[in-house]
Design a protein around this motif. Structure first.
Motif, short mmCIF file in Angstrom:
data_model
loop_
_atom_site.label_atom_id
_atom_site.label_comp_id
_atom_site.label_asym_id
_atom_site.label_seq_id
_atom_site.Cartn_x
_atom_site.Cartn_y
_atom_site.Cartn_z
N HIS A 169 0.81 -1.22 0.00
CA HIS A 169 0.00 0.00 0.00
C HIS A 169 0.84 1.27 0.00
CE1 HIS A 169 -3.33 -2.58 2.03
NE2 HIS A 169 -3.33 -2.70 0.71
N ILE A 170 0.19 2.37 -0.35
CA ILE A 170 0.81 3.68 -0.22
C ILE A 170 0.07 4.41 0.88
CG2 ILE A 170 1.42 5.85 -1.36
CD1 ILE A 170 1.15 4.35 -4.04
N GLY A 171 0.75 4.64 2.01
CA GLY A 171 0.10 5.32 3.12
C GLY A 171 0.43 6.80 3.11
N CYS A 172 1.70 7.10 3.26
CA CYS A 172 2.10 8.50 3.45
C CYS A 172 2.76 9.08 2.22
CB CYS A 172 3.09 8.58 4.62
SG CYS A 172 4.63 7.69 4.28
N ASP A 173 3.39 8.24 1.42
CA ASP A 173 4.16 8.67 0.26
C ASP A 173 5.33 9.58 0.67
OD1 ASP A 173 4.83 8.78 -2.40
OD2 ASP A 173 3.26 10.20 -2.99
N THR A 174 5.71 9.57 1.94
CA THR A 174 6.83 10.41 2.39
C THR A 174 7.83 9.61 3.23
OG1 THR A 174 5.58 11.10 4.34
CG2 THR A 174 5.47 12.55 2.43
N SER A 175 7.97 8.34 2.99
CA SER A 175 8.97 7.48 3.66
C SER A 175 8.74 7.32 5.15
CB SER A 175 10.41 8.00 3.46
OG SER A 175 10.55 8.78 2.33
N SER A 176 7.54 7.60 5.63
CA SER A 176 7.32 7.60 7.08
C SER A 176 6.55 6.40 7.62
CB SER A 176 6.55 8.86 7.50
OG SER A 176 7.17 10.01 6.99
N CYS A 177 5.59 5.85 6.86
CA CYS A 177 4.62 4.94 7.47
C CYS A 177 4.92 3.46 7.31
CB CYS A 177 3.23 5.23 6.93
SG CYS A 177 2.98 4.65 5.23
N GLY A 178 5.68 3.10 6.29
CA GLY A 178 6.04 1.70 6.10
C GLY A 178 4.99 0.84 5.42
N ALA A 179 3.84 1.43 5.02
CA ALA A 179 2.80 0.63 4.38
C ALA A 179 3.28 0.04 3.05
CB ALA A 179 1.55 1.48 4.15
S1 FES Z 1 4.02 5.01 1.67
FE1 FES Z 1 6.11 4.50 1.76
S2 FES Z 1 6.60 4.87 3.82
FE2 FES Z 1 4.52 5.52 3.72
#
Ligand code: FES
Ligand SMILES: Cc1cc2nc3c(=O)[nH]c(=O)nc-3n(C[C@H](O)[C@H](O)[C@H](O)COP(=O)(O)OP(=O)(O)OC[C@H]3O[C@@H](n4cnc5c(N)ncnc54)[C@H](O)[C@@H]3O)c2cc1C
Ligand code: FES
Lengths: 167, 289
Positions: free
Chosen positions: A38-48
């Motif tokens: 998944h794409i959660g944050c798109d900023t390298s923060s969430c790990g999804a």
């Molecule tokens: S979508 Fe990659 S770290 Fe959140």
């Protein structure tokens, strides 16, 4: 300026024509149609978006698809086999380690690398090991239990209880 | 978020990488771990027209002691430092620091060379390298040159690495005698950049007198900062409580933090003072072992 690349995902080769700026997560989801990551944050923060690249857990929103050319990529879709669920999937299932499930694929891929490097982690090591994955539902306790359960299962040890714990 | 378009090359030798950097000029950038650069490109704070990926160049990733130095290859990943036996045995400061850098996935990719070359005072390795008195080896068309860490950081996102050059090695005077080092940063949550961070290195003679000291500060001034007055008061001293308190006081006075979401100036100075004291004491106790 596109490049032809071949990504080996869960053992299958996917050849695609991509712009160098295409992120690995987009290549996996859109070009290879594997939407488990998944794409959660798109900023390298969430790990999804966590997948394994040559066995190393990686935030695939922060890696270019062209960088993964020739590497072995593993996603959640590759965990289960014809014989059944992967122990980490069983662990998450039996320990109620998910509510909405959005974070689950990333967390399981991260847990796979963690247990590969450290088959018998302490609770602290587990919490530390999943510190790059955010879950907004569970409060993490059941995720930690799931990883402890999986650790026992993979080592053929006595399995901890999966009864819900109230903390 | 999608970066602006660019061309991508992944050379397999250093010479080839340097030639490509010269061919493409100012708009080319080196891609190492990509964990600072790619986020910046996605936000379009950076829009290089060419990326030169140096991950396929062999021989840039190692941690070893040689010729009186601890040598770390520029492409060595945080996780490789975290798992290195030499680091565990003698340079615990890296165990302190890498644990506080981002999270396991980021540490699987972020490199030590990239952490320095990014030129950001919020990164953690700059202060560590200042405390340890590192030299940085830079390779260009005409060969290699070495720059001391005090001349390396030149401005916001600006370092001594000139266009057409590649940072290739970090060299740290090897630990000898009663040597100890430690790092800590205050962070709001895992993976956050430092509210304030302090790196300390202490060397003592057998009588407990300080013979060498290094103090580096993270994210409390525009450039990574050496706390020189703190070092001066420590060197030659008996490292008494009063001396350490004085060193901590100097560090908090000599930094120049700015107020932001992580805290106001007074709070950050206070943190610098407290963490400096703790890290000096931790380095001393490690030096005694
Ligand atoms: S979508 Fe990659 S770290 Fe959140
Ligand atoms: C979620 C998150 C949290 C983070 N938290 C922290 C933290 O707490 N502390 C911390 O210190 N860092 C943190 N980082 C940054 C991370 O450690 C980066 O990986 C690191 O700063 C840069 O290393 P890199 O190898 O990824 O470099 P890249 O992103 O590839 O490059 C960074 C810059 O340096 C240049 N460069 C890289 N290597 C070389 C070289 N060998 N020669 C010349 N130029 C080069 C590039 O051209 C680019 O301009 C975080 C990153 C993320 C995504
Ligand atoms: S189960 Fe919903 S975010 Fe983790």
């Amino acid at each position: 300026m596109t490049k032809k690349i071949t990504l080996k995902i869960n053992g299958a080769e996917h050849t695609m024509e991509v712009e160098p700026r295409m992120l690995l997560i987009h290549a996996i989801r859109e070009n290879a149609s594997l939407t488990g990551s998944h794409i959660g944050c798109d900023t390298s923060s969430c790990g999804a978006c966590t997948v394994l690249i040559d066995g190393k857990s990686a935030k695939s929103c922060t890696i270019l698809a062209v960088q993964a050319q020739g590497k072995e990529i593993a996603t959640v879709e590759g965990l289960a086999t014809a014989e059944g669920l992967h122990p980490i999937q069983e662990g998450f299932h039996l320990n109620h380690a998910l509510h909405c499930g959005f974070c689950t694929p990333g967390l399981m891929m991260r847990a796979v690398e963690l247990l590969e490097k450290n088959p018998n982690p302490t609770e602290d090591e587990i919490r530390w090991g999943i510190s790059g994955n955010l879950c907004r539902c569970t409060g993490y306790n059941n995720i930690v239990s799931a990883i402890q359960w999986t650790s026992a299962k993979m080592q053929g040890k006595e399995l901890p209880s999966t009864e819900p714990k109230f903390v | 978020m999608i970066a602006e378009n660019f061309n991508y090359d992944a050379p397999t030798s250093l010479d080839e990488a340097i030639a490509l950097l010269h061919e493409y000029g100012d708009d080319a950038k080196i891609l190492a771990g990509g964990h600072s650069l790619i986020p910046m490109m996605k936000l379009r704070f950076a829009s290089p027209t060419h990326l030169i990926d140096i991950n396929n160049i062999p021989g840039l990733s190692y941690v070893k002691e040689e010729d009186g130095y601890l040598k770390i290859g520029a492409m060595t990943k945080e996780v490789e430092v975290e798992e290195s036996e030499i680091i565990h045995a003698k340079y615990q400061i890296f165990m302190d620091a890498t644990k506080l850098i981002a999270d396991p996935q980021v540490r699987n990719f972020g490199t030590l060379g990239g952490n320095l070359a990014h030129g950001d005072a919020a990164n953690d390795h700059p202060a560590v390298m200042i405390a340890l008195g590192a030299d940085v080896e830079i390779t260009g068309k005409d060969g290699k040159r070495t720059v001391g860490i005090d001349d390396f950081f030149q401005g916001f996102y600006t370092t001594a690495v000139e266009h057409g050059e590649v940072l290739t090695e970090i060299r740290i005077p090897a630990a000898s005698g009663n040597y100890g080092s430690a790092y800590h940063k205050a962070e709001r949550k895992v993976g956050d950049y430092a509210t304030a961070g302090v790196a300390a290195m202490i060397q003592m003679d057998d009588q407990g007198r300080c013979t060498k000291a290094g103090i580096g500060l993270t994210n409390v001034s525009p450039l990574p900062l050496r706390a020189s007055r703190s070092e001066e008061v420590l060197i030659g001293s008996d490292l008494s409580e009063a001396v350490i308190a004085q060193a901590a006081q100097y560090a908090s006075e000599d930094c120049s933090p700015s107020e932001d979401l992580r805290g106001n100036v007074e709070y950050k100075r206070h943190l610098v003072s407290v963490i400096t004291k703790r890290m000096i004491n931790k380095a001393i106790s490690r030096a005694k072992k």
